[in-house]
Write a protein that holds these residues in place. Structure first.
Motif, PDB file in Angstrom:
ATOM      1  N   ALA A 103       0.828  -1.211   0.000  1.00  8.82           N
ATOM      2  CA  ALA A 103       0.000   0.000   0.000  1.00  8.82           C
ATOM      3  C   ALA A 103       0.864   1.263   0.000  1.00  8.82           C
ATOM      4  CB  ALA A 103      -0.936  -0.006   1.216  1.00  8.82           C
ATOM      5  N   TRP A 106       2.616   1.689  -3.390  1.00 10.00           N
ATOM      6  CA  TRP A 106       1.743   2.252  -4.426  1.00 10.00           C
ATOM      7  C   TRP A 106       1.525   3.753  -4.205  1.00 10.00           C
ATOM      8  CZ3 TRP A 106       0.803   0.323  -8.924  1.00 10.00           C
ATOM      9  CH2 TRP A 106       0.746  -1.059  -9.120  1.00 10.00           C
ATOM     10  N   PHE A 126      -1.214   5.797 -12.963  1.00 11.14           N
ATOM     11  CA  PHE A 126      -1.388   5.123 -11.668  1.00 11.14           C
ATOM     12  C   PHE A 126      -2.670   4.312 -11.657  1.00 11.14           C
ATOM     13  CE2 PHE A 126      -1.130   4.320  -7.215  1.00 11.14           C
ATOM     14  CZ  PHE A 126      -2.422   4.405  -6.736  1.00 11.14           C
ATOM     15  N   TYR A 130      -2.350   0.466 -10.914  1.00 12.28           N
ATOM     16  CA  TYR A 130      -2.838   0.020  -9.605  1.00 12.28           C
ATOM     17  C   TYR A 130      -4.021  -0.923  -9.754  1.00 12.28           C
ATOM     18  CZ  TYR A 130      -4.863   0.091  -4.947  1.00 12.28           C
ATOM     19  OH  TYR A 130      -5.386  -0.285  -3.727  1.00 12.28           O
ATOM     20  N   LEU A 131      -4.970  -0.533 -10.642  1.00 11.08           N
ATOM     21  CA  LEU A 131      -6.157  -1.373 -10.771  1.00 11.08           C
ATOM     22  C   LEU A 131      -5.800  -2.724 -11.386  1.00 11.08           C
ATOM     23  CD1 LEU A 131      -8.713   1.336 -11.919  1.00 11.08           C
ATOM     24  CD2 LEU A 131      -8.747   0.102  -9.767  1.00 11.08           C
ATOM     25  N   GLY A 134      -2.474  -4.042  -8.762  1.00 20.00           N
ATOM     26  CA  GLY A 134      -2.710  -3.973  -7.314  1.00 20.00           C
ATOM     27  C   GLY A 134      -4.063  -4.535  -6.929  1.00 20.00           C
ATOM     28  N   ALA A 135      -5.102  -4.080  -7.637  1.00 15.75           N
ATOM     29  CA  ALA A 135      -6.453  -4.513  -7.316  1.00 15.75           C
ATOM     30  C   ALA A 135      -6.893  -5.699  -8.163  1.00 15.75           C
ATOM     31  CB  ALA A 135      -7.427  -3.356  -7.519  1.00 15.75           C
ATOM     32  N   ARG A 137      -7.880  -5.978 -11.237  1.00 14.88           N
ATOM     33  CA  ARG A 137      -9.042  -5.820 -12.115  1.00 14.88           C
ATOM     34  C   ARG A 137      -8.598  -6.165 -13.533  1.00 14.88           C
ATOM     35  NH1 ARG A 137     -13.401  -3.571  -9.174  1.00 14.88           N
ATOM     36  NH2 ARG A 137     -14.499  -4.203 -11.045  1.00 14.88           N
ATOM     37  N   PHE A 141     -11.251  -2.990 -17.754  1.00 12.38           N
ATOM     38  CA  PHE A 141     -11.711  -2.089 -16.686  1.00 12.38           C
ATOM     39  C   PHE A 141     -10.649  -1.044 -16.387  1.00 12.38           C
ATOM     40  CE2 PHE A 141     -14.464  -1.090 -13.123  1.00 12.38           C
ATOM     41  CZ  PHE A 141     -13.610  -0.530 -12.194  1.00 12.38           C
ATOM     42  N   TYR A 145     -11.063   2.929 -17.012  1.00 12.19           N
ATOM     43  CA  TYR A 145     -10.978   3.793 -15.806  1.00 12.19           C
ATOM     44  C   TYR A 145      -9.919   4.870 -16.028  1.00 12.19           C
ATOM     45  CZ  TYR A 145     -11.126   4.636 -10.679  1.00 12.19           C
ATOM     46  OH  TYR A 145     -11.276   5.169  -9.412  1.00 12.19           O
ATOM     47  N   VAL A 149     -10.363   8.927 -16.182  1.00  9.08           N
ATOM     48  CA  VAL A 149      -9.608   9.837 -15.301  1.00  9.08           C
ATOM     49  C   VAL A 149      -8.921  10.915 -16.138  1.00  9.08           C
ATOM     50  CG1 VAL A 149      -7.552   9.985 -13.840  1.00  9.08           C
ATOM     51  CG2 VAL A 149      -9.270   8.233 -13.393  1.00  9.08           C
TER      52      VAL A 149
END
Lengths: 173, 499
Positions: A103, A106, A126, A130-131, A134-135, A137, A141, A145, A149
């Motif tokens: 965390a 990132w 980022f 990250y998505l 990190g996440a 996804r 997606f 995203y 942004v």
């Protein structure tokens, strides 16, 4: 994926950290008080009072903690808290070291990218990284995203509001 | 006066005025939701557009935006734990825990309803008190303003829970942070460590955004769950429940509105102070004070009711004697001058219809924005069921923009990061954040009035009657929780002994 679970630190450990923090604050307030000696009277008046009061309070708190420690007072039971997953302090206390490193890594990456590349590049980059990594996804997606942004920042701040946003380090000179 | 009220209503109901108000409401909705983009900053950005407008449509645009930001700022406080406005920090304390329990709709409904009542209360007080407030405020001098700043800090320290030492120490730390920068009297740099960036002091917006928002974003990254832990269907229908609860606590709403209006009346104390005083008051009189900080609906109600009320309160000294009650009303004062209005006697006599139009605009904008917020509650509450990590890039962006927008300096982003780290440390090691924040907010004000008091009266200002009355209140406010705790402890011991 589940988090590594740890039990929250025992009460004695909490007292030790209070001791350390209070000792640090004693040093901070002492330094603040000493610094006022170099200023003219009117400049130093209010800071002297505030840092002096703060130093006294910190010393009193330190003395109280040491007194209770010396007496080895019985451990008071913790007030019941909502220990359901997701409470901020519970999450902080029980998140594993790996989760913390990830965390913070990132977050640090975002702000370093922000400084080097500016918001218009750093934010969608980022979001994408990250998505996706990190996440976990999907690529679709994450790309959509990131595009939203980028479009949102450009339209809102560069085009409509014309409010300055952080720029890359080489654009600032 | 009745004729002026009706004449102003007639002017507010003109098409151009309504159009400007709706535009202002739309902008205010967006600004309130975005953390860091404050109402005062946006007011300043919109000022140039009012140059060629008539006074009433101009104020419909400006006030329509300004009164809505306080309401919508509470929405992000409740949904994400990130204050949408610096004045919405207190709502986080109980609004966000309610969201995490799957009761976002209830919290939002209560916040919107109490906010609407607070706005109407403030507007009514504005209408009634403009002609009579002047002699009252003129009785207060710098010593009394200093006393009020200390009183506000005292309430906040009480909010720090059982450990009064920690609360007082954090408040003092906040006061010291506020002193960073050039001394306003002699121009001597204090605690700047040779950094020119610090000469202007530390801005409050990156502090608020970092202290409260940073920890919440980090928590979302660590927990890998959604903001609301319950997977029940969207509880937006409970918004009605929340609204009814707010109305059931009508006396708390009215008292909090009165606090908001009263604090807004005092120049320079600001909205954060009003929220925390009302919050502290609600906790003190509550039958279940232990629930505060863990999702007490009374905490949400008290904090939300003050926001709009204080905006109207701050308009009173601005209109009556040209003394801005807040940063936003300072910008509005500029707007008065731009459209050719003179605060004071003129606005209370010849231009009374413009003054009363502000009352109608405040009421109308609040009612419209409240209805709009209720209408979009369902999609808003659905946001909290999105996995938390999905919101992280979005929220980090908000944090960054919020911090940067205050002075357009990357230094503010670093300040936000530093206070974010401090906020995380405070939560992890159980030290209170709120007294720190209020110390920073009140530090400048307290020093200014302290120095003025000393310059004007020497040390004799300590014996002024109103100041002594405030001092007694401060002592009582600090002593009562200690007495209550000792009494509860004695009761527990006697219960144990009797077993």
């Amino acid at each position: 994926m589940t988090q590594a679970q740890r039990t929250p630190a025992p009460r004695g450990h909490a007292k030790n950290t209070d001791l350390v923090i209070t000792a640090v604050l004693v040093l901070v307030f002492g330094a603040a008080l000493l610094a006022t000696g170099a200023w003219p009277f009117r400049t130093a008046l209010f800071p002297t009072i505030v840092s002096g009061v703060a130093l006294l309070l910190s010393l009193a708190h330190l003395a109280t903690l040491l007194w209770h420690r010396r007496r080895a007072d019985p451990v008071e039971p913790e007030a019941p808290t909502d220990a359901a997953d997701g409470d901020v302090d519970y999450v902080f206390a029980t998140a594993g070291r790996r989760a913390w490193v990830a965390a913070l890594g990132w977050a640090a990456g975002f702000f370093v990218a922000l400084y080097l590349l500016g918001l218009l590049i750093a934010a969608p980059l980022f979001a994408l990284c990250y998505l996706r990594f990190g996440a976990r996804r999907s690529w679709l997606f994450s790309v959509v995203y990131a595009a939203v942004v980028l479009a949102g920042i450009y339209l809102a701040f560069e085009f409509v509001l014309t409010i300055p946003i952080p720029t890359a380090v080489w654009e600032q000179s | 006066m009745i004729e002026a009220l009706l004449a102003s209503l007639d002017q507010v109901l003109q098409l151009q005025t309504i159009a400007m108000m709706l535009l202002g409401i739309a902008i205010g909705f967006l600004v309130g939701i975005l953390p860091g983009l404050g109402g005062a900053v946006t007011l300043a950005l919109m000022l140039p557009f009012t140059f060629n407008m008539d006074p009433i449509p101009a104020f419909a645009l400006l006030l329509g935006m300004y009164v809505v930001t306080a309401t919508t700022g509470d929405l992000t406080s409740i949904l994400f734990g990130v204050p949408g406005e610096a004045t919405s920090a207190a709502v986080v304390l109980d609004g966000y825990p309610l969201t995490r329990r799957g009761q976002a709709g209830r919290a939002l409904g209560a916040a919107l309803a109490s906010s609407a009542v607070g706005a109407i209360f403030g507007a009514v007080v504005l209408a009634l008190s403009v002609p009579i407030i002047r002699p009252l405020v003129l009785q207060l001098g710098p010593p009394e303003f200093f006393g009020l700043a200390l009183l506000a800090l005292t309430f906040v320290v009480i909010l720090s829970g059982r450990d009064l030492y920690k609360g007082l120490i954090m408040a003092c730390l906040g006061l010291l942070v506020a002193l960073v920068g050039m001394d306003p009297v002699d121009g001597v740099p204090r605690y700047t460590f040779g950094e020119i960036y610090l000469w202007d002091g530390i801005d409050i917006i990156p502090v608020v955004v970092g202290l409260f928002g940073g920890a919440e974003v980090l928590q979302l990254m660590l927990s890998k769950t959604s903001v609301a832990q319950h997977t029940a269907p969207s509880d937006v229908h409970r918004a009605g429940t929340g609204a009814r609860e707010a109305l059931r606590h009508w006396s708390l709403v009215l008292r909090s509105s009165a606090i908001g209006t009263g604090v807004g009346l005092v120049p320079g104390l600001g909205g954060s102070v009003a929220q925390f005083i009302a919050y502290g008051h609600a906790k003190q009189i509550s039958k279940r004070p232990e629930e505060f900080g863990n999702g007490a609906i009374e905490g949400v109600i008290a904090a939300s009711a003050t926001n709009n009320a204080k905006d109207s309160g701050s308009l009173i000294p601005t209109i009556a004697f040209g003394i801005p009650g807040s940063a936003g009303s300072a910008v509005l004062l500029s707007a008065f001058l731009i459209v050719g209005l003179d605060p004071g006697f003129e606005m209370l006599t010849n231009d009374l219809d413009v003054t009363f139009s502000m009352v109608w605009i405040t009421v109308a904008a609040t009612l419209i924005s409240t209805a709009l917020a209720f209408a979009v509650l369902r999609p808003l509450t659905k946001l909290v069921h999105i996995p938390g990590q999905t919101l992280v890039p979005f929220l980090l962006l908000f944090l960054c923009l919020g911090a940067y927008s205050s002075t357009n300096s990357f230094g503010d982003v670093l300040v936000m990061l530093a206070f974010g780290a401090l906020g995380v440390a405070c939560i992890h090691f159980n030290w209170p954040r709120v007294p720190l924040l209020l110390g920073i907010v009140l530090g400048d004000i307290a020093e200014r009035y302290f120095f003025l008091s000393y310059s004007l009266f020497g040390w004799s200002w300590l014996t002024r009657p109103i100041f002594l009355g405030i001092a007694v209140l401060i002592v009582l406010a600090l002593w009562l929780p200690l007495w209550r705790e000792r009494r509860n402890r004695r009761r527990e011991l006697s219960k144990v002994a009797s077993k």
